[in-house]
Design a protein around this motif. Structure first.
Motif, PDB file in Angstrom:
ATOM      1  N   ALA A  81       0.825  -1.209   0.000  1.00 23.94           N
ATOM      2  CA  ALA A  81       0.000   0.000   0.000  1.00 23.94           C
ATOM      3  C   ALA A  81       0.858   1.258   0.000  1.00 23.94           C
ATOM      4  O   ALA A  81       0.591   2.216  -0.738  1.00 23.94           O
ATOM      5  N   THR A  82       1.910   1.261   0.804  1.00 24.73           N
ATOM      6  CA  THR A  82       2.799   2.419   0.881  1.00 24.73           C
ATOM      7  C   THR A  82       3.489   2.665  -0.458  1.00 24.73           C
ATOM      8  O   THR A  82       3.605   3.811  -0.910  1.00 24.73           O
ATOM      9  N   ARG A  83       3.936   1.606  -1.109  1.00 21.18           N
ATOM     10  CA  ARG A  83       4.579   1.760  -2.416  1.00 21.18           C
ATOM     11  C   ARG A  83       3.612   2.348  -3.449  1.00 21.18           C
ATOM     12  O   ARG A  83       3.973   3.225  -4.237  1.00 21.18           O
ATOM     13  N   ILE A  84       2.376   1.865  -3.432  1.00 24.90           N
ATOM     14  CA  ILE A  84       1.377   2.378  -4.378  1.00 24.90           C
ATOM     15  C   ILE A  84       1.090   3.851  -4.099  1.00 24.90           C
ATOM     16  O   ILE A  84       1.043   4.674  -5.019  1.00 24.90           O
ATOM     17  N   ILE A  85       0.926   4.199  -2.827  1.00 27.92           N
ATOM     18  CA  ILE A  85       0.674   5.594  -2.451  1.00 27.92           C
ATOM     19  C   ILE A  85       1.806   6.493  -2.945  1.00 27.92           C
ATOM     20  O   ILE A  85       1.571   7.534  -3.576  1.00 27.92           O
ATOM     21  N   GLU A  86       3.035   6.118  -2.645  1.00 28.09           N
ATOM     22  CA  GLU A  86       4.181   6.942  -3.037  1.00 28.09           C
ATOM     23  C   GLU A  86       4.267   7.094  -4.554  1.00 28.09           C
ATOM     24  O   GLU A  86       4.575   8.177  -5.060  1.00 28.09           O
ATOM     25  N   ALA A  87       3.976   6.025  -5.276  1.00 34.02           N
ATOM     26  CA  ALA A  87       4.024   6.087  -6.743  1.00 34.02           C
ATOM     27  C   ALA A  87       2.929   7.005  -7.291  1.00 34.02           C
ATOM     28  O   ALA A  87       3.165   7.771  -8.236  1.00 34.02           O
ATOM     29  N   LEU A  88       1.734   6.947  -6.718  1.00 39.20           N
ATOM     30  CA  LEU A  88       0.651   7.829  -7.160  1.00 39.20           C
ATOM     31  C   LEU A  88       0.979   9.293  -6.870  1.00 39.20           C
ATOM     32  O   LEU A  88       0.731  10.169  -7.706  1.00 39.20           O
ATOM     33  N   LEU A  89       1.543   9.568  -5.693  1.00 33.47           N
ATOM     34  CA  LEU A  89       1.900  10.947  -5.357  1.00 33.47           C
ATOM     35  C   LEU A  89       3.021  11.476  -6.255  1.00 33.47           C
ATOM     36  O   LEU A  89       3.033  12.659  -6.612  1.00 33.47           O
ATOM     37  N   ARG A  90       3.947  10.595  -6.645  1.00 32.67           N
ATOM     38  CA  ARG A  90       5.007  11.018  -7.581  1.00 32.67           C
ATOM     39  C   ARG A  90       4.426  11.316  -8.962  1.00 32.67           C
ATOM     40  O   ARG A  90       4.800  12.288  -9.608  1.00 32.67           O
ATOM     41  N   ARG A  91       3.522  10.473  -9.415  1.00 38.08           N
ATOM     42  CA  ARG A  91       2.975  10.594 -10.781  1.00 38.08           C
ATOM     43  C   ARG A  91       2.002  11.765 -10.918  1.00 38.08           C
ATOM     44  O   ARG A  91       1.950  12.437 -11.938  1.00 38.08           O
ATOM     45  N   PHE A  92       1.179  12.002  -9.891  1.00 40.19           N
ATOM     46  CA  PHE A  92       0.131  13.017  -9.989  1.00 40.19           C
ATOM     47  C   PHE A  92       0.365  14.117  -8.957  1.00 40.19           C
ATOM     48  O   PHE A  92      -0.061  14.005  -7.808  1.00 40.19           O
TER      49      PHE A  92
END
Length: 129
Positions: A81-92
């Motif tokens: 979950a943390t990895r997905i969150i960080e990736a979404l915040l980086r992308r958007f």
């Protein structure tokens, strides 16, 4: 006059098969997962009068971000979950807050349990309680 605060873009019920878990068997055999993501974005003072994707999140791109991170095996759902969150915040960069719920369907222990899940909520640069 109408006052706008925020909008939430959702990906609901993303069903994926993956290799996440504490045991070696879980990481080899895999399991079904269901992921729900909410991403809060700021609303312009006049709302979404301009019909522009620049003011929102592209659902298809967000799905690809989730899917790409999901492909990487994790021992815990919290780590995934943390990895997905960080990736979404980086992308958007427009996203101010992400809330994610990951369900492992059929957890690997004898029970009458439909799923086991984790929910994490994060604001850009800080995590919420």
């Amino acid at each position: 006059m109408t006052r706008y605060e925020h909008a939430t873009v959702h990906l609901n019920g993303v069903h994926l098969y993956g290799y996440h878990g504490m045991s070696e068997e879980e990481r080899q055999v895999g399991n079904h997962f269901c992921i729900h993501v909410g991403m809060d974005i700021a609303v312009p003072p006049t709302g979404f009068i301009t019909d522009s994707l620049d003011l929102s999140v592209n659902y298809a791109e967000a799905y690809e971000v989730v899917k790409d991170e999901f492909r990487i095996s994790s021992m815990t759902l919290e780590h995934l979950a943390t990895r997905i969150i960080e990736a979404l915040l980086r992308r958007f960069t427009i996203v101010e807050k992400v809330e994610i719920n990951i369900e492992k369907m059929r957890p690997p222990f004898p029970s009458d349990c439909q799923s086991a899940s984790v929910r994490i909520c994060a604001y850009r640069d800080t995590y919420c309680p």
